[in-house]
Design a protein around this motif. Structure first.
Motif, PDB file in Angstrom:
ATOM      1  N   ALA A  61      46.795  89.515  57.993  1.00 48.97           N
ATOM      2  CA  ALA A  61      45.945  88.583  57.225  1.00 48.97           C
ATOM      3  C   ALA A  61      46.785  87.862  56.166  1.00 48.97           C
ATOM      4  O   ALA A  61      46.625  86.652  55.929  1.00 48.97           O
ATOM      5  N   TYR A  62      47.691  88.611  55.552  1.00 46.03           N
ATOM      6  CA  TYR A  62      48.551  88.037  54.507  1.00 46.03           C
ATOM      7  C   TYR A  62      49.423  86.910  55.061  1.00 46.03           C
ATOM      8  O   TYR A  62      49.531  85.823  54.489  1.00 46.03           O
ATOM      9  N   THR A  63      50.005  87.138  56.245  1.00 47.11           N
ATOM     10  CA  THR A  63      50.908  86.134  56.831  1.00 47.11           C
ATOM     11  C   THR A  63      50.142  84.885  57.258  1.00 47.11           C
ATOM     12  O   THR A  63      50.654  83.772  57.184  1.00 47.11           O
ATOM     13  N   ASN A  64      48.911  85.103  57.662  1.00 49.02           N
ATOM     14  CA  ASN A  64      48.042  83.984  58.020  1.00 49.02           C
ATOM     15  C   ASN A  64      47.726  83.123  56.800  1.00 49.02           C
ATOM     16  O   ASN A  64      47.799  81.901  56.840  1.00 49.02           O
ATOM     17  N   ARG A  65      47.398  83.828  55.713  1.00 49.05           N
ATOM     18  CA  ARG A  65      47.066  83.120  54.457  1.00 49.05           C
ATOM     19  C   ARG A  65      48.260  82.319  53.961  1.00 49.05           C
ATOM     20  O   ARG A  65      48.111  81.187  53.496  1.00 49.05           O
TER      21      ARG A  65
ATOM     22  N   GLY B  67      50.339  77.165  52.867  1.00 47.03           N
ATOM     23  CA  GLY B  67      51.654  76.511  52.789  1.00 47.03           C
ATOM     24  C   GLY B  67      52.504  77.086  51.668  1.00 47.03           C
ATOM     25  O   GLY B  67      53.234  76.356  50.994  1.00 47.03           O
ATOM     26  N   ASP B  68      52.430  78.411  51.501  1.00 42.97           N
ATOM     27  CA  ASP B  68      53.120  79.065  50.390  1.00 42.97           C
ATOM     28  C   ASP B  68      54.602  79.302  50.743  1.00 42.97           C
ATOM     29  O   ASP B  68      54.971  80.326  51.320  1.00 42.97           O
TER      30      ASP B  68
ATOM     31  N   CYS C  52      49.245  69.461  64.521  1.00 42.33           N
ATOM     32  CA  CYS C  52      50.300  68.728  63.826  1.00 42.33           C
ATOM     33  C   CYS C  52      49.924  67.242  63.719  1.00 42.33           C
ATOM     34  O   CYS C  52      50.671  66.364  64.141  1.00 42.33           O
ATOM     35  N   THR C  53      48.731  67.005  63.167  1.00 36.41           N
ATOM     36  CA  THR C  53      48.255  65.623  62.978  1.00 36.41           C
ATOM     37  C   THR C  53      47.775  65.470  61.538  1.00 36.41           C
ATOM     38  O   THR C  53      47.544  66.470  60.833  1.00 36.41           O
ATOM     39  N   VAL C  54      47.580  64.240  61.149  1.00 35.89           N
ATOM     40  CA  VAL C  54      47.110  63.952  59.787  1.00 35.89           C
ATOM     41  C   VAL C  54      45.775  64.647  59.521  1.00 35.89           C
ATOM     42  O   VAL C  54      45.548  65.213  58.448  1.00 35.89           O
ATOM     43  N   GLU C  55      44.874  64.626  60.502  1.00 35.26           N
ATOM     44  CA  GLU C  55      43.506  65.112  60.262  1.00 35.26           C
ATOM     45  C   GLU C  55      43.393  66.632  60.291  1.00 35.26           C
ATOM     46  O   GLU C  55      42.370  67.168  59.838  1.00 35.26           O
ATOM     47  N   SER C  56      44.401  67.328  60.838  1.00 29.33           N
ATOM     48  CA  SER C  56      44.278  68.781  60.937  1.00 29.33           C
ATOM     49  C   SER C  56      44.266  69.408  59.548  1.00 29.33           C
ATOM     50  O   SER C  56      44.863  68.891  58.604  1.00 29.33           O
ATOM     51  N   GLY C  57      43.565  70.553  59.452  1.00 34.52           N
ATOM     52  CA  GLY C  57      43.472  71.245  58.166  1.00 34.52           C
ATOM     53  C   GLY C  57      44.666  72.143  57.878  1.00 34.52           C
ATOM     54  O   GLY C  57      44.681  72.846  56.870  1.00 34.52           O
ATOM     55  N   ALA C  58      45.676  72.145  58.754  1.00 37.19           N
ATOM     56  CA  ALA C  58      46.878  72.960  58.485  1.00 37.19           C
ATOM     57  C   ALA C  58      47.592  72.394  57.261  1.00 37.19           C
ATOM     58  O   ALA C  58      47.456  71.207  56.938  1.00 37.19           O
ATOM     59  N   SER C  59      48.376  73.253  56.606  1.00 36.59           N
ATOM     60  CA  SER C  59      49.071  72.792  55.393  1.00 36.59           C
ATOM     61  C   SER C  59      50.202  71.831  55.785  1.00 36.59           C
ATOM     62  O   SER C  59      50.765  71.941  56.882  1.00 36.59           O
ATOM     63  N   PRO C  60      50.554  70.899  54.899  1.00 36.80           N
ATOM     64  CA  PRO C  60      51.666  69.982  55.191  1.00 36.80           C
ATOM     65  C   PRO C  60      52.951  70.745  55.480  1.00 36.80           C
ATOM     66  O   PRO C  60      53.761  70.320  56.305  1.00 36.80           O
ATOM     67  N   GLU C  61      53.127  71.898  54.842  1.00 38.82           N
ATOM     68  CA  GLU C  61      54.347  72.692  55.050  1.00 38.82           C
ATOM     69  C   GLU C  61      54.417  73.179  56.504  1.00 38.82           C
ATOM     70  O   GLU C  61      55.487  73.191  57.113  1.00 38.82           O
ATOM     71  N   VAL C  62      53.280  73.580  57.037  1.00 40.78           N
ATOM     72  CA  VAL C  62      53.244  74.026  58.430  1.00 40.78           C
ATOM     73  C   VAL C  62      53.481  72.830  59.362  1.00 40.78           C
ATOM     74  O   VAL C  62      54.229  72.922  60.342  1.00 40.78           O
ATOM     75  N   LYS C  63      52.869  71.704  59.048  1.00 41.95           N
ATOM     76  CA  LYS C  63      53.061  70.518  59.903  1.00 41.95           C
ATOM     77  C   LYS C  63      54.538  70.116  59.917  1.00 41.95           C
ATOM     78  O   LYS C  63      55.077  69.727  60.964  1.00 41.95           O
ATOM     79  N   ASP C  64      55.197  70.221  58.753  1.00 42.11           N
ATOM     80  CA  ASP C  64      56.634  69.899  58.711  1.00 42.11           C
ATOM     81  C   ASP C  64      57.420  70.792  59.665  1.00 42.11           C
ATOM     82  O   ASP C  64      58.322  70.343  60.365  1.00 42.11           O
ATOM     83  N   LEU C  65      57.077  72.088  59.666  1.00 33.84           N
ATOM     84  CA  LEU C  65      57.788  73.028  60.548  1.00 33.84           C
ATOM     85  C   LEU C  65      57.514  72.722  62.019  1.00 33.84           C
ATOM     86  O   LEU C  65      58.390  72.840  62.871  1.00 33.84           O
TER      87      LEU C  65
ATOM     88  N   ASN D  24      57.582  84.806  56.328  1.00 34.11           N
ATOM     89  CA  ASN D  24      56.435  85.557  56.833  1.00 34.11           C
ATOM     90  C   ASN D  24      55.299  84.667  57.347  1.00 34.11           C
ATOM     91  O   ASN D  24      54.218  85.186  57.654  1.00 34.11           O
ATOM     92  N   PHE D  25      55.516  83.366  57.437  1.00 33.61           N
ATOM     93  CA  PHE D  25      54.446  82.474  57.924  1.00 33.61           C
ATOM     94  C   PHE D  25      53.991  82.895  59.320  1.00 33.61           C
ATOM     95  O   PHE D  25      54.806  83.035  60.230  1.00 33.61           O
ATOM     96  N   GLN D  26      52.666  83.040  59.489  1.00 33.05           N
ATOM     97  CA  GLN D  26      52.106  83.251  60.829  1.00 33.05           C
ATOM     98  C   GLN D  26      51.435  81.938  61.247  1.00 33.05           C
ATOM     99  O   GLN D  26      50.374  81.581  60.744  1.00 33.05           O
ATOM    100  N   VAL D  27      52.086  81.220  62.148  1.00 31.09           N
ATOM    101  CA  VAL D  27      51.580  79.904  62.568  1.00 31.09           C
ATOM    102  C   VAL D  27      51.263  79.947  64.051  1.00 31.09           C
ATOM    103  O   VAL D  27      52.161  80.104  64.879  1.00 31.09           O
ATOM    104  N   HIS D  28      49.999  79.836  64.378  1.00 36.97           N
ATOM    105  CA  HIS D  28      49.624  79.851  65.793  1.00 36.97           C
ATOM    106  C   HIS D  28      49.992  78.510  66.430  1.00 36.97           C
ATOM    107  O   HIS D  28      49.617  77.454  65.928  1.00 36.97           O
ATOM    108  N   THR D  29      50.700  78.573  67.508  1.00 32.97           N
ATOM    109  CA  THR D  29      51.009  77.350  68.266  1.00 32.97           C
ATOM    110  C   THR D  29      51.537  77.739  69.638  1.00 32.97           C
ATOM    111  O   THR D  29      52.082  78.830  69.822  1.00 32.97           O
ATOM    112  N   GLY D  30      51.366  76.817  70.583  1.00 35.14           N
ATOM    113  CA  GLY D  30      51.912  77.027  71.920  1.00 35.14           C
ATOM    114  C   GLY D  30      53.018  76.023  72.179  1.00 35.14           C
ATOM    115  O   GLY D  30      53.204  75.072  71.397  1.00 35.14           O
TER     116      GLY D  30
END
Ligand SMILES: Cc1cc2nc3c(=O)[nH]c(=O)nc-3n(C[C@H](O)[C@H](O)[C@H](O)COP(=O)(O)O)c2cc1C
Length: 477
Positions: A403-407, A412-413, A280-293, A419-425
């Motif tokens: 795989a679909y939920t990961n994509r 950031g669809d 959840c940082t600017v440099e991470s390759g996660a989508s902005p939608e995931v970072k917002d969540l 159905n978002f699959q977001v890995h986090t602890g």
């Protein structure tokens, strides 16, 4: 650094002195770990697949003299080559960085192709994960970097930082390379006779990282249980091979707040590793939608779900729960898989619900996509097995869902956010609470190197405060 100050009260009590904290962030952990990798802090950021640990994230950390690892899992070889090229041309040549190597026991060529690329491109550090045993690719990487200096010492050019959550795996990494693999590599001309001989005097890895319960794939280990057990194995190995150089044991999993950093170093961790907080940082390759969540989650907002790549054997990932249905749906599919031998054994109403809300298509349409995917990848055995084994066919269709939920999350669809699959602890939940009400509440202000620095400095401060108050209490008795 700890200053030892003797006071009359202390000596009266028979205590030689009290410890007053004056510790600086850059003194936490093992200095030999910092020196080995040329780091400011005994801190590293673990890899996150498909470039969530992006090339930009690795460069930002490297520029700050911190260690980051490219999230190479799930990337094509060409993409890894491009990203490593970017990292190498954007970092001064004396800065360390790493790349991730995941175990692929059933498809060893994937590991070997990556290792050959790492060797070709002069990658000096890999973060190895999910290994249960040593594999030819791992051994090849380690041994390729061995040489003897003129003073007789062994030079290890290629470092393996091994993430482990089981004592027997720690042991495998702390032992020399298995001789049968060494001999095969020698016979193939991949290593020299000298490298084969030197290999028996050093461990496969000089730096292992105990991984407690974490974001992504997790064995749900408990840090204060696992760490002491694995540190003892290190001590035994260090005694057995006294001339091998210092072996470090780090700790990762659950680190998101200064108190967690303090407790890791107080357990005698040589370094710490973070993961979830860096997504959840600017440099991470996660989508902005995931970072917002992610920016607003708390410590109770994660859950466990089946790991899509190995769900049939019960492997699990820790994922975001708040605001999405993925963990509940993933677990439902796993339970159905356990209870039924074929898709058509599942009650019709449930099948319809899955097609409607999980897949957004019919089972047949999913199956068609599975065929096309496996044909593209040359995995024809999978399809052959599915023809005679309905349970396997169902497993492949369920894997399609994972795989679909990961994509969806990676892209950031938002059309199918449920159905978002977001890995986090939950470490990220702890971090979010810590920075609530500050400018870091917004992920747009979170930079991976700055949060590392902030965590380390706050941990040093916290530790010093605790030591000072311990001293005061003791002194006033
Ligand atoms: C989004 C995400 C993706 C991850 N992907 C990988 C990966 O591809 N390879 C790997 O070795 N570890 C992976 N991890 C684990 C991290 O490298 C790190 O070990 C872990 O996140 C540390 O625990 P924490 O999440 O509690 O901080 C991932 C973690 C997250 C959160």
């Amino acid at each position: 650094m700890l200053e030892k100050i003797a006071t009359p009260a202390d000596t009266q009590d028979g205590v030689q002195g009290a410890l007053i904290g004056n510790i600086k962030a850059h003194e936490l952990g093992a200095s030999s770990f910092r020196e080995r990798y040329g780091l400011q802090y005994a801190y590293m950021a673990g890899s996150m697949y498909r470039g969530i640990s992006s090339k930009e994230l690795v460069v930002a950390l490297g520029k700050a003299n911190l260690l980051g690892c490219l999230g190479a899992a799930g990337m094509s070889l060409e993409q890894i080559r491009r990203d490593l090229g970017y990292i190498q041309s954007n970092l001064p040549s004396d800065r360390m960085y790493g790349a991730n190597l995941i175990c692929h026991l059933s498809r060893p060529t994937i590991e070997m192709d990556r290792v050959e690329l790492f060797i070709e491109m002069g990658v000096r550090c890999i973060e190895a994960a999910a290994f249960m045993v040593m594999t030819p690719a791992l051994v090849y990487y380690r041994l390729q970097g061995l040489s003897k200096a003129s003073d007789g010492t062994i030079q290890c050019q290629n470092h393996i930082i091994a993430k482990v959550s089981r004592p027997e795996v720690a042991k495998a990494f702390l032992n020399p390379a298995p001789m049968d693999i060494v001999q095969k590599l020698l016979a193939q001309g991949k290593i020299t006779q000298e490298q084969a001989e030197l290999s028996q005097q050093i461990p496969m890895s000089h730096d292992i990282c105990v991984e407690a319960d974490s974001g992504g794939h997790t064995d749900q280990g408990v840090a204060c249980v696992l760490f002491p057990a694995i540190a003892l194995i290190r001590d035994e190995m260090q005694q057995k091979y006294p001339h091998t150089g210092r072996i470090h044991v780090g700790l990762g999993g659950g680190i998101g707040a200064p108190q967690a950093v303090v407790s890791a170093f107080m357990m005698d961790a040589d370094f710490i590793l973070t993961g979830s907080i860096n997504q959840c940082t600017v440099e991470s390759g996660a989508s902005p939608e995931v970072k917002d969540l992610l920016a607003n989650i708390n410590v109770q907002d994660t859950d466990y779900a089946p790991a899509g790549d190995m769900f049939e054997i019960g492997a699990r990932v820790q994922v975001l729960k708040k605001g999405v249905f993925f963990p509940a749906r993933g677990n439902k599919l796993y339970n159905l898989y356990k209870q039924h031998d074929s898709w058509f054994d599942i009650p019709e109403q449930t099948r319809q619900q899955i097609e409607r809300s999980f897949f957004h298509k019919s089972f047949e349409e999913v199956w068609q996509e599975v065929i096309e995917h496996n044909e593209r990848k040359g995995q024809l055995k999978n399809l052959e097995e599915a023809q005679s084994n309905d349970k396997h066919k169902m497993a492949l269709a369920f894997r399609w869902y994972f795989a679909y939920t990961n994509r969806l999350a990676i892209n950031g669809d938002l059309s199918d956010k449920a159905n978002f699959q977001v890995h986090t602890g939950p470490a990220l939940g702890a971090f979010n609470q810590w920075v609530k009400g500050t400018e870091l509440a917004s992920w747009q202000n979170r930079h991976v190197d700055k949060i590392a620095e902030k965590l380390m400095c706050a941990a040093a401060e916290q530790l010093n405060n605790q030591l000072n108050s311990l001293f005061k209490n003791n002194h006033n008795k």
